[in-house]
Design an enzyme around this catalytic site. Structure first.
Site, PDB file in Angstrom:
ATOM      1  N   HIS A  12       0.864  -1.188   0.000  1.00  0.00           N
ATOM      2  CA  HIS A  12       0.000   0.000   0.000  1.00  0.00           C
ATOM      3  C   HIS A  12       0.897   1.233   0.000  1.00  0.00           C
ATOM      4  CE1 HIS A  12      -3.839   2.106   1.706  1.00  0.00           C
ATOM      5  NE2 HIS A  12      -3.114   2.932   0.981  1.00  0.00           N
TER       6      HIS A  12
ATOM      7  N   ARG B 268       1.689   4.808   0.144  1.00  0.00           N
ATOM      8  CA  ARG B 268       0.996   6.046   0.485  1.00  0.00           C
ATOM      9  C   ARG B 268       1.778   7.252  -0.040  1.00  0.00           C
ATOM     10  NH1 ARG B 268      -3.142   5.235   4.101  1.00  0.00           N
ATOM     11  NH2 ARG B 268      -3.248   3.124   4.989  1.00  0.00           N
TER      12      ARG B 268
ATOM     13  N   HIS C 293       6.170   3.942   4.382  1.00  0.00           N
ATOM     14  CA  HIS C 293       6.601   2.532   4.404  1.00  0.00           C
ATOM     15  C   HIS C 293       6.962   2.106   2.983  1.00  0.00           C
ATOM     16  CE1 HIS C 293       2.288   2.201   3.684  1.00  0.00           C
ATOM     17  NE2 HIS C 293       1.997   2.465   4.952  1.00  0.00           N
TER      18      HIS C 293
ATOM     19  N   GLU D 175      -2.740  -1.826  -3.030  1.00  0.00           N
ATOM     20  CA  GLU D 175      -3.819  -1.084  -2.404  1.00  0.00           C
ATOM     21  C   GLU D 175      -3.554   0.413  -2.519  1.00  0.00           C
ATOM     22  OE1 GLU D 175      -3.888  -2.239   1.672  1.00  0.00           O
ATOM     23  OE2 GLU D 175      -4.806  -4.183   1.274  1.00  0.00           O
TER      24      GLU D 175
ATOM     25  N   THR E 137      -3.795   4.078   9.001  1.00  0.00           N
ATOM     26  CA  THR E 137      -4.128   2.803   8.380  1.00  0.00           C
ATOM     27  C   THR E 137      -5.568   2.870   7.912  1.00  0.00           C
ATOM     28  OG1 THR E 137      -4.134   0.380   8.688  1.00  0.00           O
ATOM     29  CG2 THR E 137      -4.900   1.727  10.536  1.00  0.00           C
TER      30      THR E 137
ATOM     31  N   HIS F  13      -7.786  -6.707   7.527  1.00  0.00           N
ATOM     32  CA  HIS F  13      -7.617  -5.732   8.596  1.00  0.00           C
ATOM     33  C   HIS F  13      -7.797  -6.394   9.960  1.00  0.00           C
ATOM     34  CE1 HIS F  13      -6.753  -1.477   9.299  1.00  0.00           C
ATOM     35  NE2 HIS F  13      -7.325  -1.693  10.468  1.00  0.00           N
ATOM     36  N   ASP F  14      -6.705  -6.424  10.708  1.00  0.00           N
ATOM     37  CA  ASP F  14      -6.653  -6.950  12.074  1.00  0.00           C
ATOM     38  C   ASP F  14      -6.940  -8.452  12.165  1.00  0.00           C
ATOM     39  OD1 ASP F  14      -5.918  -4.507  12.996  1.00  0.00           O
ATOM     40  OD2 ASP F  14      -7.807  -4.029  14.005  1.00  0.00           O
TER      41      ASP F  14
ATOM     42  N   GLY G 130      -0.886  -8.279   7.241  1.00  0.00           N
ATOM     43  CA  GLY G 130       0.446  -7.711   7.341  1.00  0.00           C
ATOM     44  C   GLY G 130       0.915  -7.508   8.762  1.00  0.00           C
ATOM     45  N   HIS G 131       0.300  -6.568   9.478  1.00  0.00           N
ATOM     46  CA  HIS G 131       0.805  -6.165  10.794  1.00  0.00           C
ATOM     47  C   HIS G 131       0.928  -7.348  11.753  1.00  0.00           C
ATOM     48  CE1 HIS G 131       1.559  -3.356  14.104  1.00  0.00           C
ATOM     49  NE2 HIS G 131       0.751  -4.114  14.826  1.00  0.00           N
TER      50      HIS G 131
END
Length: 238
Positions: free
Chosen positions: A43, A45, A50, A70, A100, A190-191, A213-214
């Protein structure tokens, strides 16, 4: 089969914290594929905090699995997709300064805007997915927009899961079946983590892809990257 796409944004965050090229984002992506990842997600940005736009250009010619990019469909993102032609472009409604992704598209309000964007992207041969909240009212417009897939925004599921997993997953199961009836492919992200992923997959067995990812990178600090990817794969290979 539900594919695991590994989001490597946090690898780039670690690199950028010190400068130089350690860890090497391209090498990590290739290692993720070698360790069992079925896709790589990035992603980029606008502030490049990152993943950098150059990372995308470096990754595109060497990846062997599905490349998923993304982003908010501004001019720079659109130009990048047209140049790289990834397997999948995932559209998110994030403003440039968002930490995020924190919500899906309002496909009613932004229907005409998204319709034009999706048509433009599909001309490149790229599959298009749009980030979406688990609310049935957004799915018919998503179909009208022309997107190939929707990606379920799963933070609300992850937040409620520890206290009431049945209640947490219920709206996702409902909209997943609606998406299937509409002929929309189904992603999620997500999460998601090693605690809540298996139950989501059991509840929605026809998920096409999850992007993680995270949590995966955090787990890799303890379990190692190769082992962690295999652990996530086992949550999906039911």
């Amino acid at each position: 089969m539900t594919k695991l796409s590994v989001n490597i944004n946090k690898i780039a965050t670690l690199r950028n914290a010190r400068g130089g090229n350690n860890p090497n984002v391209v090498k990590v992506a290739l290692d993720c594929e070698r360790f069992g990842a079925q896709g790589i997600t990035v992603h980029p940005r606008p502030d490049e905090r990152h993943i950098r736009y150059q990372d995308v250009l470096d990754l595109a010619p060497v990846l062997h699995t599905e490349f998923n990019i993304e982003g908010y469909p501004d001019k720079r993102y659109m130009e990048l997709i047209k140049k790289v032609k990834p397997i999948q472009a995932t559209l998110v409604p994030d403003p440039p300064d968002a930490i995020t992704s924190n919500s899906g598209w309002d496909t009613i309000t932004h229907q005409e805007f998204l319709k034009d964007i999706v048509a433009e992207l599909k001309e490149t041969g790229t599959r298009v997915s749009i980030f979406i909240n688990p609310d049935p009212k957004f799915f018919e417009p998503a179909k009208t927009i022309g997107t190939d897939r929707v990606e379920l925004y799963t933070e609300p599921y992850a937040t409620l899961y520890p206290t009431d997993k049945e209640k947490a997953v219920k709206p996702y199961v409902e909209v997943a079946h609606l998406a299937k009836e509409l002929g929309l492919g189904l992603n999620a992200g997500h999460d998601l983590d090693l605690h809540n992923l298996k139950f989501l997959k059991e509840s929605i067995p026809f998920l096409d892809e999850v992007s993680i990812g995270h949590a995966l990178v955090c787990d890799a600090l303890y379990y190692g990257l190769e082992n962690t990817i295999q652990m996530y794969r086992r949550q999906l290979d039911l």
